[in-house]
Scaffold this active site. Sequence first.
Site, PDB file in Angstrom:
ATOM      1  N   ASP A 382      49.834  45.664  31.861  1.00 57.13           N
ATOM      2  CA  ASP A 382      48.706  44.763  32.048  1.00 57.13           C
ATOM      3  C   ASP A 382      49.182  43.597  32.903  1.00 57.13           C
ATOM      4  O   ASP A 382      50.376  43.454  33.168  1.00 57.13           O
ATOM      5  CB  ASP A 382      48.212  44.277  30.689  1.00 57.13           C
ATOM      6  CG  ASP A 382      46.833  43.641  30.769  1.00 57.13           C
ATOM      7  OD1 ASP A 382      46.231  43.684  31.857  1.00 57.13           O
ATOM      8  OD2 ASP A 382      46.358  43.110  29.760  1.00 57.13           O
ATOM      9  N   GLU A 489      39.569  28.867  29.052  1.00 59.27           N
ATOM     10  CA  GLU A 489      38.697  27.833  28.502  1.00 59.27           C
ATOM     11  C   GLU A 489      39.448  26.516  28.336  1.00 59.27           C
ATOM     12  O   GLU A 489      38.945  25.451  28.689  1.00 59.27           O
ATOM     13  CB  GLU A 489      38.146  28.298  27.142  1.00 59.27           C
ATOM     14  CG  GLU A 489      37.329  29.572  27.188  1.00 59.27           C
ATOM     15  CD  GLU A 489      35.880  29.303  27.538  1.00 59.27           C
ATOM     16  OE1 GLU A 489      35.029  29.387  26.648  1.00 59.27           O
ATOM     17  OE2 GLU A 489      35.601  28.991  28.717  1.00 59.27           O
ATOM     18  N   ARG A 584      41.752  33.161  39.686  1.00 60.15           N
ATOM     19  CA  ARG A 584      40.673  33.773  38.911  1.00 60.15           C
ATOM     20  C   ARG A 584      39.438  32.890  39.064  1.00 60.15           C
ATOM     21  O   ARG A 584      39.496  31.685  38.817  1.00 60.15           O
ATOM     22  CB  ARG A 584      41.074  33.887  37.443  1.00 60.15           C
ATOM     23  CG  ARG A 584      42.298  34.739  37.237  1.00 60.15           C
ATOM     24  CD  ARG A 584      42.747  34.776  35.795  1.00 60.15           C
ATOM     25  NE  ARG A 584      41.806  35.477  34.948  1.00 60.15           N
ATOM     26  CZ  ARG A 584      42.048  35.798  33.681  1.00 60.15           C
ATOM     27  NH1 ARG A 584      43.210  35.469  33.132  1.00 60.15           N
ATOM     28  NH2 ARG A 584      41.164  36.435  32.955  1.00 60.15           N
ATOM     29  N   THR A 585      38.342  33.488  39.446  1.00 54.68           N
ATOM     30  CA  THR A 585      37.140  32.713  39.775  1.00 54.68           C
ATOM     31  C   THR A 585      36.126  32.741  38.648  1.00 54.68           C
ATOM     32  O   THR A 585      35.982  33.744  37.940  1.00 54.68           O
ATOM     33  CB  THR A 585      36.483  33.254  41.054  1.00 54.68           C
ATOM     34  OG1 THR A 585      36.196  34.642  40.892  1.00 54.68           O
ATOM     35  CG2 THR A 585      37.399  33.070  42.250  1.00 54.68           C
TER      36      THR A 585
END
Length: 961
Positions: A382, A489, A584-585
Amino acid sequence: TYSLTSVLPDVVHCCDCLLRTCRKRKELKARTVWLGCPEKSEEKHPRNIIKNQKYNVFTFVPGVLYQQFKFFLNLYFLVVACSQFVPSLKIGFLYTYWAPLGFVLTVTMMREAVDEVRRYKRDKEMNSQLYTKLTMRGKVQVKSSEIQVGDLIIVEKNQRIPADMIFLRTTEKTGACFIRTDQLDGETDWKLKVAVACTQRLPAIDLFSISAYVHAQKPLLDIHSFEGNFTREDSDPHVHESLSIENTLWASTVVASGTVIGVVIYTGKETRSVLNTSNAKNKVGLLDLELNRLTKALFVAQVVLSVVMVALQGFLGPWFRNLFRFVVLFSYIIPISLRVNLDMGKSAYGWMIMKDENIPGTVVRTSTIPEELGRLVYLLTDKTGTLTQNEMVFRRLHLGTVSYGTDTMDEIQSHIAQAYAQSQHSAGPKVRKSVSSRINEAVKAIALCHNVTPVYESRAGINGETDAAEADQDFSDDNRTYQASSPDEVALVRWTERMGLTLVSRDLTSLQLKTPSGQILTYFILQIFPFTSESKRMGIIVREEATGSITLYMKGADVAMASIVQYNDWLEEECGNMAREGLRTLVVAKKSLSEEQYQDFESRYNQAKLSIHDRTLKVAAVVESLEREMELLCLTGVEDKLQADVRPTLELLRNAGIKIWMLTGDKLETATCIAKSSHLVSRNQDIHVFKPVSSRGEAHLELNAFRRKHECALVISGDSLEVCLRYYEHEFVELACQCPAVVCCRCSPTQKAQIVRLLQQHTSNRTCAIGRQASVSGLFLGFILTFLVSINRYATVYTMFPVFSLVLDQDVKPEMALLYPELYKDLTKGRSLSFKTFLIWVLISVYQGGILMYGALLLFESEFVHVVAISFTALILTELLMVALTVRTWHWLMVVAEFFSLACYLASLAFLNEYFDLGFITTKAFLWKVSAITMVSCLPLYIIKYLKRKFSPPSYSKLSS
């Protein structure tokens, strides 16, 4: 042979059928669970026990025996040993056959028994853990195994949840808690769980004073979904609350914050963790399979030799019995010492791995396949948390007309400070005001749309009460940390804090932001739409306390948000630009709602959440009715830092010939950038991006285009992968396996598991989910000299230690292996135990056997009565010299093993008077003739080895110079 090979599998098959039949008799059903009333359960539920053992007292012996004798090698030894009970077939002492076989079985059973005892102790420890149970009489301590469906269980912080429960209450004032799920789904991120609103408002003891029940769906495997309802009957009107995955506490997870109370809905084998646990399997390595095939080849040769011997006798008399006697007589061609040395060698390698100072903390969980580390060809990994640190850093904010990076973040800070300092005044030109308001809206949206909870160091007393003076102190920045289910987050909330909008408080119904001027802004949480892998977005509806305005904020992946935001001409292009930077968008949008719009939505939403059938689809339909023509606020770019040593590690693996496949949920551009920056794809390597396909024809054309590429890495999206596997599974896997690296982006967890299974099914190579390379040496000297072994005592006592000492042999030093990882490629080819290598050793054995036998006949013609002493002495010396010939790097224990074996032989001469004549073997004639025979059998091989190393040296020997 036929009866044993056929009966055992049939017995196991019948047992499996019986188990499956028993399981089918009990159909899993939905259930109604009354709070604190297990006796009201409508049906009997399984005990809440954990059982990871493979066997029980009755199945241990037959189970282990079946696992051993399903392989031809062990079955062969068993048949030969059993044949010695038949007088007409007996050719030696029983112990010479049963002692080695018994030793192998004893070692195997002891190893399995130790593993079973360890599993039993772990299970007993888990089942005996004490938990607090709420009853009408107060709190009582119960064992985990005694917990029943309907019990009210208290679980403390850092304690394992013993059964699947519905979350009723928590000591956290937010009404929510975090749990760690790494033991369930392997994810390190914490998950936010929310207590049932009706029971959260009640004191713990009052849970028995209400009449309430939970309707739960039947037990399922899916750990990411749940549908149920909570009903309280003793109120007017009845209270109905829908239950979803955020209200559940699955077994084997750990409470990370606060103390929780839950009602048990599933126990034992009906819990999600047990349903997702497969039975323990006996892993078989490639070495054992190859050895099994070679054993069959030897058996065929053995039968052919026996037929030849019977044919030379003219098939006279009871020739069939003679044939079987010859088969038994030639049984020493397949040495049982090979099995002994192989098992001991594997255990030794496992011990070495665990003691390796370069990989501290490594645990070998199975001692049957450590050599597989030397045969890896495919490594599947991953991205997040493996290649990267799973620590996010905010890098870019794009508003469409202007973009801010790490070097211009101070401009955003000044805009935010200005917006809240002069909120009641009109300042600056119109353009500047417009930019400031847009920045303010974007930052505020990011500060509101998340599931992050600020946590402060507890200053409460024993009763959990905090006074007002201490409450003010809780807002200090130094005392605040953030908890969330995703590091993305937390990164976003930390960034808004640096910009001037700080999240200072949050509970189930509201959250508070602190402005740069110290003002507290309160927002009431009306609804939350959690992120799912299907929707790829999350949302929140809040009401601002100061103005009463209602706003829906949403953020998510560009593919999910592009269709619900208003038309724009920059989003797609900028998403691609950020992805190419490895970011990362996230797309952030908002929609203002009137009171009437929200009330209508709330009514339809609550009704959909209470549905028993197709709840997920109905809820999604209601939410989607609100997600239309949203105002696009901004595009954010977050970077996930690479692991410190990922680049040299991947280069090492790549140079070693290991093909690495990265499976990630990120978008194509991000995954491609990470593949390059991590050196998963080398700098001079071409990358073929598989075009999006949606039909069989498109997949066919793109596969043909890909077929024309050579030695290039492949990048493919999950959607295209699914189409290719649907129509051209074999062709796609064949082409992908030829690539030096493969990147699968936008992959779901299901697709990741499917890819692993495909590689295992379509290739015979070893595949690993994630791991570290290892170099192992050959263990395969067991075939040599077996033609003339007359009793198995020789193989197990006199030669076991030198052969076993070869586990200490090294082709090259570990430092050299790391410096030249290309050496690893030789191991993956499996040449150490190929049919060619095997045939060479057989020819060597035939040559040496002939020399020993005919040398004894030629030189000891007059003393042939002493043939046992002659052949045994020459055999022992030849064996020890052949071990020395095989050694590449001497270890002091190898020398000890050589001299110890020789000493054992010499010492045994004094006790085996019936076989050896001490007076004869101490004569000079005996000594020089045995030495001559040994020299003729070994010297040519030493010469051949010298010439081969000189004119065709192996790759590792070139480095040693």
